[in-house]
Motif scaffolding. Structure first.
Motif, PDB file in Angstrom:
ATOM      1  N   GLY A   1      17.463 -18.804  15.068  1.00 43.66           N
ATOM      2  CA  GLY A   1      18.723 -19.528  15.025  1.00 43.66           C
ATOM      3  C   GLY A   1      18.716 -20.584  13.953  1.00 43.66           C
ATOM      4  O   GLY A   1      17.808 -20.644  13.122  1.00 43.66           O
ATOM      5  N   VAL A   2      19.747 -21.406  14.003  1.00 43.17           N
ATOM      6  CA  VAL A   2      19.820 -22.514  13.053  1.00 43.17           C
ATOM      7  C   VAL A   2      20.340 -23.734  13.809  1.00 43.17           C
ATOM      8  O   VAL A   2      21.189 -23.616  14.688  1.00 43.17           O
ATOM      9  CB  VAL A   2      20.702 -22.138  11.842  1.00 43.17           C
TER      10      VAL A   2
ATOM     11  N   ARG B   1      17.811  -8.051  27.652  1.00 39.91           N
ATOM     12  CA  ARG B   1      18.871  -7.194  27.117  1.00 39.91           C
ATOM     13  C   ARG B   1      20.139  -8.007  26.828  1.00 39.91           C
ATOM     14  O   ARG B   1      20.786  -7.854  25.802  1.00 39.91           O
ATOM     15  CB  ARG B   1      19.188  -6.088  28.136  1.00 39.91           C
ATOM     16  N   ASP B   2      20.468  -8.890  27.765  1.00 46.22           N
ATOM     17  CA  ASP B   2      21.676  -9.701  27.631  1.00 46.22           C
ATOM     18  C   ASP B   2      21.632 -10.531  26.345  1.00 46.22           C
ATOM     19  O   ASP B   2      22.600 -10.595  25.588  1.00 46.22           O
ATOM     20  CB  ASP B   2      21.757 -10.610  28.873  1.00 46.22           C
ATOM     21  N   LEU B   3      20.492 -11.148  26.077  1.00 50.12           N
ATOM     22  CA  LEU B   3      20.355 -11.978  24.883  1.00 50.12           C
ATOM     23  C   LEU B   3      20.447 -11.108  23.631  1.00 50.12           C
ATOM     24  O   LEU B   3      21.174 -11.415  22.681  1.00 50.12           O
ATOM     25  CB  LEU B   3      19.009 -12.717  24.919  1.00 50.12           C
TER      26      LEU B   3
ATOM     27  N   GLU C   1      23.389  -9.156  18.945  1.00 45.31           N
ATOM     28  CA  GLU C   1      23.674  -7.960  18.144  1.00 45.31           C
ATOM     29  C   GLU C   1      25.181  -7.762  18.007  1.00 45.31           C
ATOM     30  O   GLU C   1      25.666  -7.307  16.980  1.00 45.31           O
ATOM     31  CB  GLU C   1      23.017  -6.746  18.800  1.00 45.31           C
ATOM     32  N   ALA C   2      25.929  -8.130  19.053  1.00 45.10           N
ATOM     33  CA  ALA C   2      27.380  -7.951  19.009  1.00 45.10           C
ATOM     34  C   ALA C   2      28.068  -9.121  18.313  1.00 45.10           C
ATOM     35  O   ALA C   2      29.289  -9.172  18.243  1.00 45.10           O
ATOM     36  CB  ALA C   2      27.923  -7.779  20.429  1.00 45.10           C
ATOM     37  N   GLY C   3      27.307 -10.087  17.822  1.00 43.34           N
ATOM     38  CA  GLY C   3      27.908 -11.220  17.108  1.00 43.34           C
ATOM     39  C   GLY C   3      28.405 -12.323  18.017  1.00 43.34           C
ATOM     40  O   GLY C   3      29.001 -13.287  17.571  1.00 43.34           O
ATOM     41  N   ALA C   4      28.164 -12.193  19.330  1.00 48.18           N
ATOM     42  CA  ALA C   4      28.550 -13.265  20.274  1.00 48.18           C
ATOM     43  C   ALA C   4      27.392 -14.254  20.323  1.00 48.18           C
ATOM     44  O   ALA C   4      26.609 -14.279  21.275  1.00 48.18           O
ATOM     45  CB  ALA C   4      28.848 -12.676  21.650  1.00 48.18           C
ATOM     46  N   TYR C   5      27.245 -15.062  19.269  1.00 48.62           N
ATOM     47  CA  TYR C   5      26.061 -15.900  19.115  1.00 48.62           C
ATOM     48  C   TYR C   5      26.026 -17.037  20.131  1.00 48.62           C
ATOM     49  O   TYR C   5      26.941 -17.856  20.168  1.00 48.62           O
ATOM     50  CB  TYR C   5      26.014 -16.481  17.699  1.00 48.62           C
TER      51      TYR C   5
ATOM     52  N   THR D   1      21.296 -16.673  15.947  1.00 50.59           N
ATOM     53  CA  THR D   1      22.054 -15.737  15.120  1.00 50.59           C
ATOM     54  C   THR D   1      21.332 -14.423  14.839  1.00 50.59           C
ATOM     55  O   THR D   1      21.923 -13.520  14.262  1.00 50.59           O
ATOM     56  CB  THR D   1      22.364 -16.384  13.754  1.00 50.59           C
ATOM     57  N   ALA D   2      20.055 -14.311  15.187  1.00 52.88           N
ATOM     58  CA  ALA D   2      19.358 -13.068  14.827  1.00 52.88           C
ATOM     59  C   ALA D   2      18.280 -12.732  15.851  1.00 52.88           C
ATOM     60  O   ALA D   2      17.534 -13.609  16.301  1.00 52.88           O
ATOM     61  CB  ALA D   2      18.732 -13.198  13.444  1.00 52.88           C
ATOM     62  N   ASN D   3      18.219 -11.452  16.163  1.00 54.03           N
ATOM     63  CA  ASN D   3      17.166 -10.976  17.057  1.00 54.03           C
ATOM     64  C   ASN D   3      15.861 -10.835  16.294  1.00 54.03           C
ATOM     65  O   ASN D   3      15.855 -10.740  15.069  1.00 54.03           O
ATOM     66  CB  ASN D   3      17.570  -9.620  17.641  1.00 54.03           C
ATOM     67  N   PRO D   4      14.744 -10.802  17.012  1.00 54.76           N
ATOM     68  CA  PRO D   4      13.483 -10.576  16.315  1.00 54.76           C
ATOM     69  C   PRO D   4      13.477  -9.201  15.663  1.00 54.76           C
ATOM     70  O   PRO D   4      14.146  -8.280  16.132  1.00 54.76           O
ATOM     71  CB  PRO D   4      12.431 -10.640  17.416  1.00 54.76           C
ATOM     72  N   THR D   5      12.715  -9.078  14.588  1.00 53.54           N
ATOM     73  CA  THR D   5      12.528  -7.774  13.961  1.00 53.54           C
ATOM     74  C   THR D   5      11.469  -7.001  14.715  1.00 53.54           C
ATOM     75  O   THR D   5      11.571  -5.800  14.919  1.00 53.54           O
ATOM     76  CB  THR D   5      12.045  -7.966  12.511  1.00 53.54           C
TER      77      THR D   5
END
Ligand code: HDE
Length: 753
Positions: A135-136, A318-320, A325-329, A375-379
């Protein structure tokens, strides 16, 4: 445009390829048989994934290379050994003849198996089960009057990584167990890393870190049979907390709805300890850190929690992941409760160094100082979530620890455990742990050393490396020094101050601050947990603790257990309740909620696509539920079938049709005999509606959906919205769901008020 991005991502991720022109016909034979041969051509382009969050152009030790230093592995076409030699075959071991024994000289076989044998590292001794995201954080500048930490300055942007966790369970345990949740944040600031390693509960079980092994041993599974997993509902836990009564306040929070959050996105976070901060003028204050979720604080019901543990043990993970992933940050405001730094370190009679106490927000409001958005899931889960290593001692200029005996022990524990867990002393060189600023330490060698240190003088003073590295003096920006506060004088003792002796008054404050329905949940939770204990003496002792908290609570639980009600052994005082502790009553935006939409493929589907679009536009996640997968109507993608959907996944249920039982709802022989009764509602839809009703969720229905509600026996009442038009029903549903649940549906007397 976040909403547009969200929609595109949602279509890609959730809807997959379903936007094909000709929707497939369920059950029809496919045009071409699908090949079972393995692909031989590289798949281009490789699926897009972000690089791990390593500083873009710096090496592990922060040396600027000017060129991208990628932490991303597995990106080329051809398979190689770990030393980069291309391989022609990884599917057959080297043998003496096709049917002969395997040869010891097969290096590739041995490398492959050996590495696999060592893939697992020890799980965290606590907080083993977790999920994380990048995140930021953006500072508001409002902390300036009390704290000079640079990342809090107005507009300062700092990358973060957050790991949420449960405490007691093993790495593979279920997400929705009753437990405290960890909320640990790493801020990669320009002044080095700052770790805020907190929980979703503002107080802790113990006042002194030396008791940590005791409370954890009591909560973990029994040593003989290693059960129960990830539970506090067992004898050793209640044995400990009923004897070690300073744990009663934290235990009360666990028994409340805070112990079973709806989502990591809907939890508060707390630094728990009091910290000391300093402003630019050198004045110090005491503060407590709070994270306030923008989606509000919400929970599941206990029955839901139990169902989810079976239906989807990865529910929170999964929820997180899905939300991001759906942009609902998900987003949280960081806030500070600020107290004067007086020599007693007390505020309104509350000992600020006692971590079993919190300060009600009504006495010290939480002042927002910044916003964090994930804003981003782990790779790669292992590389990032598993290998991240937090430390309460990772502090930046302007922030320091206090003498709270719990935080003092934590300052020792984290590196110590990580030495074993991450296999040596160089884990701060791992991509997820690296500071995004320059590292110039004199630490050398050790297991898994990744840096190639160029100097010859890792000591001070030296002349061979030109005297480097130099001390950063007070005049150098961003240099850290512990705040020079006076230390209390005294003799060496194993003892604690009298102010730590009160173990019950804040548990009572919490209880009295709850709404009726929350109190009811607390009563049920204690009754459940103690009902799972075998030892009578433990139940009786915990009832005694409850008697010292509140007579109504004690009586209700005693009744449930079938035990006598003890009298309190202390005088109960009535503190001023703290409404901020209650989760119920405040209206929240519907963002980020999951909306199930039941459709009947043979019914009227005209409103469904519009409703789905409107749900998405409102920042919620629509999931269409149908008897079969694929598509229904004119290309409406089905995300859940009656076989895969369960009510617990949805915050709200919309029913757009009245589907008759699908063949897989019935025993095969009946289906074959054509026994399905066309007038009957599919029993799995009945269960969906019944459970949503019982769990106090808002339910909307239009068209034949009304008939489905009737057939399920949930025709009307509070939070049931019926109409002819999907859009109008959704609009009203959105209004009603602001309170998250429709607790008033069940009327009845709250436990106490
Ligand atoms: Fe921790 N704790 N803790 N703890 N804790 C760990 O560190 C410990 C405490 C918390 O997602 C361990 O790397 C002691 C309070 C979180 O990686 C370990 C004491 C709070 C996490 C450890 C405490 C926490 C940990 C295990 C009493 C809330 C997960 C693995 C003195 C403010 C971090 C690891 C992650 C993890 C020790 C008390 C929060 C063993 C000795 C109070 C969120 O070092």
């Amino acid at each position: 445009d976040l909403k547009q991005l969200a929609k595109e991502t949602f279509d890609r991720i959730v809807n997959g390829l379903a936007s094909a022109d000709e929707p497939p016909i369920p059950g029809a034979p496919g045009p071409e048989p699908v090949s079972l041969d393995e692909p031989t051509e590289p798949r281009e382009p490789l699926p897009p994934k972000r690089d791990q969050s390593a500083p873009a152009t710096r090496t592990a030790t922060g040396v600027e290379t000017g060129a991208p230093v990628s932490a991303r592995a597995q990106k080329e076409t051809y398979l190689t050994t770990s030393s980069g030699v291309r391989l022609r075959d990884t599917d057959h071991s080297l043998k003496a003849g096709e049917r002969g024994p395997t040869l010891l000289q097969d290096h590739h076989l041995r490398e492959k198996i050996t590495h696999f044998d060592h893939e697992r590292i020890p799980e965290r001794v606590v907080h083993a089960r977790g999920a994380g995201a990048h995140g930021v954080f953006v500072g508001y500048g409002t902390a300036d009057p009390v704290c000079r930490a640079a990342f809090l300055r107005e507009g300062a942007e700092t990358p973060t990584f957050v790991r949420f966790s449960t405490v007691l369970g093993s790495r593979g345990s279920a997400d929705t167990v009753r437990d405290t949740r960890g909320f640990a944040t790493k801020f990669y600031t320009d002044d080095g890393n700052f770790d805020l390693v907190g929980n979703n509960i503002p107080v802790f079980f113990i006042q002194d870190g030396i008791k940590f092994p005791d409370v954890i041993h009591a909560g973990k599974p029994h040593p003989d049979r290693e059960i129960p997993q990830a539970q506090s509902a067992h004898d050793t836990f209640w044995d400990f907390v009923s004897l070690h009564t300073e744990a009663q306040h934290h235990t009360m929070w666990n028994m409340s709805d805070r112990g079973i959050p709806r989502s990591y996105r809907m939890m508060e976070g707390f630094g728990v300890h009091t910290f000391r901060v300093e402003n630019a003028a050198g004045e110090t204050s005491l503060v407590k850190f709070h994270w306030k979720p923008q989606l509000g604080v919400h929970s599941v019901t206990w029955e839901e929690a139990q169902l989810i543990s079976g239906v989807d043990p990865d529910f929170h993970r999964r929820d997180l992941y899905d939300a991001i992933e759906a942009g609902a940050y998900p987003a949280w405001e960081l806030g500070l409760q600020v107290f004067p730094d007086n020599p007693e370190q007390m505020f309104e009679g509350i000992d600020l160094l006692d971590p079993t106490k919190m300060v009600p927000e009504e006495l010290a409001p939480v002042q927002p100082v910044g916003l964090m958005v994930l804003t981003a899931n782990p790779t790669n889960f292992f590389a990032e979530v598993e290998q991240i290593a937090f430390h309460v001692g990772h502090l930046v200029p302007g922030i320091d620890a206090t003498d709270d005996p719990l935080v003092q022990a934590r300052l020792f524990s984290y590196v110590d455990t990580q030495l074993t867990r991450l296999g040596g002393p160089n884990f701060n060189q791992l991509p997820v742990n690296r500071p995004h600023t320059e590292v110039n330490d004199m630490l050398r060698d050790g297991f898994h050393q990744h840096a190639v240190h160029a100097g010859v003088a890792p000591y001070r003073p030296n002349s061979l490396d030109g005297g480097c590295p130099f001390h950063a003096g007070a005049d150098v920006d961003g240099s850290f020094e512990h705040l020079a506060v006076r230390v209390a004088e005294g003799t060496k003792v194993r003892a604690q101050p009298a102010s730590y002796d009160d173990h019950f008054s804040q548990a009572r404050l919490f209880w009295l601050s709850m709404s009726g329905v929350e109190q009811e949940h607390i009563v049920r939770a204690y009754t459940f947990e103690l009902g799972k204990c075998y030892e009578q003496v433990i139940k009786e002792r915990q009832l005694q603790c409850l008697a010292n908290i509140d007579p109504v609570l004690c009586e209700e639980v005693a009744t449930g257990l079938g035990l006598p009600v003890p009298a309190p052994t202390i005088a109960l005082v009535d503190p001023e309740p703290s409404p901020a502790l209650s989760q119920v009553g405040e209206a929240w935006p519907p963002d980020g909620r999951t909306v199930g939409i039941v459709v009947d493929p043979d019914g009227d589907l005209s409103d469904v696509e519009d409703v789905r679009t409107a749900v998405l536009a409102a920042g919620m996640v629509p999931l269409v539920i149908a008897p079969h997968g694929g598509t229904v109507g004119e290309g409406i993608t089905v995300q859940r079938t009656f076989a895969t959907a369960r009510s617990v996944e949805f915050d709200v249920l919309l029913v757009a049709g009245c589907p008759v039982p699908a063949p897989d709802a019935l025993p095969l022989r009946d289906a074959k005999a054509g026994a399905a009764d066309a007038t009957e509602l599919d029993p799995r839809v009945v269960l969906l509606i019944e459970e949503c009703f019982r769990h106090a969720k808002v339910i909307g229905a239009w068209d034949d959906g009304g008939a489905a509600l009737d057939a399920a026996g949930c025709s009307g009442g509070l939070g049931i919205v019926r109409g002819d038009d999907g859009a109008a029903v959704l609009a009203q549903v959105q209004e009603e769901m602001a309170l998250h649940r429709v607790w008033d549906r069940f009327g009845g007397d709250p436990v106490s008020s």
